[in-house]
Design a protein around this motif. Structure first.
Motif, mmCIF file in Angstrom:
data_model
loop_
_atom_site.group_PDB
_atom_site.id
_atom_site.type_symbol
_atom_site.label_atom_id
_atom_site.label_comp_id
_atom_site.label_asym_id
_atom_site.label_seq_id
_atom_site.Cartn_x
_atom_site.Cartn_y
_atom_site.Cartn_z
ATOM 1 N N LEU A 126 0.726 -1.365 0.039
ATOM 2 C CA LEU A 126 0.093 -0.114 -0.093
ATOM 3 C C LEU A 126 0.930 1.266 0.068
ATOM 4 O O LEU A 126 0.637 2.132 -0.522
ATOM 5 C CB LEU A 126 -0.943 -0.004 1.359
ATOM 6 C CG LEU A 126 -2.078 -1.033 1.418
ATOM 7 C CD1 LEU A 126 -2.907 -1.079 2.804
ATOM 8 C CD2 LEU A 126 -2.787 -0.974 0.207
ATOM 9 N N LEU A 167 -9.005 -0.665 -1.317
ATOM 10 C CA LEU A 167 -7.602 -0.821 -1.748
ATOM 11 C C LEU A 167 -7.335 -2.233 -1.542
ATOM 12 O O LEU A 167 -6.024 -2.618 -1.994
ATOM 13 C CB LEU A 167 -6.765 0.208 -0.735
ATOM 14 C CG LEU A 167 -7.184 1.278 -0.779
ATOM 15 C CD1 LEU A 167 -6.339 2.334 0.351
ATOM 16 C CD2 LEU A 167 -6.763 2.207 -2.060
ATOM 17 N N HIS A 171 -0.126 5.426 -0.690
ATOM 18 C CA HIS A 171 -1.114 5.567 0.382
ATOM 19 C C HIS A 171 -0.321 6.036 1.460
ATOM 20 O O HIS A 171 0.787 5.709 1.697
ATOM 21 C CB HIS A 171 -1.906 4.300 0.363
ATOM 22 C CG HIS A 171 -2.541 3.950 -0.835
ATOM 23 N ND1 HIS A 171 -3.423 4.505 -1.472
ATOM 24 C CD2 HIS A 171 -2.381 2.822 -1.677
ATOM 25 C CE1 HIS A 171 -4.150 4.253 -2.543
ATOM 26 N NE2 HIS A 171 -3.426 2.964 -2.680
#
Length: 324
Positions: free
Chosen positions: A289, A310, A294
């Motif tokens: 991620l 996600l 992110h």
């Protein structure tokens, strides 16, 4: 049947259904909603004013109910640990339960904390090089060093999954209801029929505006993973004039390591001969991620609903449970 300090497959549904039926004055199969237990008081039906732990609704040949109470006391938690073969989470609701009972066929579906925890064990290795991060190796905890940006990784030498990750989809059985009063329930020994299906839950149907006849949100267990994240399982249900919808959710965030979301959805349209069950397993490593840009602060990952999009789907199972 002797009551234990927590619900199991053997005693959970029979005990709760017996309590719910005691508050149902109409022995026929109602098409109009009949409220049971504490739902009678909540909906201004003439009933004992004192609240009770169980409540529910009866309509269209279904009894749908729940039991919600306090956190299980420590001595009983130890018994749950023995039954599940692990050290229990910080908060276990052993007497919490959601039950769905189809009267004509005896098909019964319920959700129980101890049964969910029985699934929190490492699976056997699939291969030496499994790509899926749900692997046979024990998880590692990232522990940030004081006053540095580095992290140590500590391995825990235990045999069960201490994050309490489970693939529990609920407990399915068939019960026989006695003809006498008060009603009692026993396991029939005949398994319910489940088959793989190409049918899917109609989410457009679920978006239609309908009155909510009955709703509940039942927690099963929760743990803060030694202050390194969160792990929780709960189940929600809503009953509408057209049918009912259930969402069981397990989600886990191990800070800076991994996030998981396991969901079971059940949808039934009253008058049909089946209900659909969909199970999905999502998971992603935080390093992945972060590499996609992110946020790196764990404060951005406290509400799974804000970032579940996600997470890639690692597994999906679509089934039909037959009501005959």
């Amino acid at each position: 049947m002797t009551s234990r300090g927590f619900y199991t497959v053997a005693n959970g549904a029979p005990e709760l259904l017996q309590a719910l039926y005691k508050t149902s004055m109409d022995v026929s199969a109602p098409t109009k909603a009949v409220y049971l237990g504490d739902s009678r008081r909540e909906n201004d039906v003439k009933a004992q004013a004192d609240p009770v732990e169980h409540k529910g609704i009866r309509l269209h040949n279904w009894v749908i109910g729940s039991n919600k109470t306090h956190i299980t006391p420590i001595d009983t938690v130890d018994e749950i640990g023995e039954a599940a073969k692990l050290t229990p989470p910080e908060m276990v609701f052993g007497k919490n339960q959601l039950v769905l009972f189809h009267e004509p066929t005896g098909v019964c579906y319920n959700f129980l904390a101890v049964e969910a925890l029985k699934g929190a064990h490492f699976p056997p290795p699939v291969s030496d090089q499994a790509e899926d991060i749900v692997a046979n190796q024990q998880l590692k905890v990232s522990i940030a060093k004081h006053n540095t940006n580095k992290e140590d990784v500590k391995e825990l030498d235990i045999t069960y999954d201490w994050t309490y990750t489970t693939d529990y989809k609920g407990s399915l059985q068939r019960l026989t209801k006695s003809e006498d009063s008060p009603s009692t329930f026993t396991t029939s020994g005949v398994e319910a029929n489940v088959e793989v299906t190409r049918e899917r839950i109609d989410f457009e149907k679920l978006k239609e505006r309908e009155p909510i006849l009955w709703f509940d949100d039942v927690g099963l267990y929760e743990d803060e993973l030694h202050d390194h994240g969160t792990s929780a399982m709960s189940v929600k249900v809503r009953v509408m004039p057209s049918g009912f919808y259930v969402l069981s959710r397990y989600w886990m965030r191990l800070d800076h390591v991994v996030v998981r979301l396991h969901e079971t959805r059940i949808h039934h349209l009253f008058g049909t001969d089946h209900f659909l069950r969909e199970y999905t397993r999502k998971e992603e490593q935080f390093d992945t991620l972060f590499s996609k840009g992110h946020p790196k602060s764990m404060a951005n990952y406290t509400n799974i609903d804000t970032f579940q999009h996600l997470l890639p789907v690692r597994e999906a199972v679509f089934e039909k449970v037959l009501l005959h």
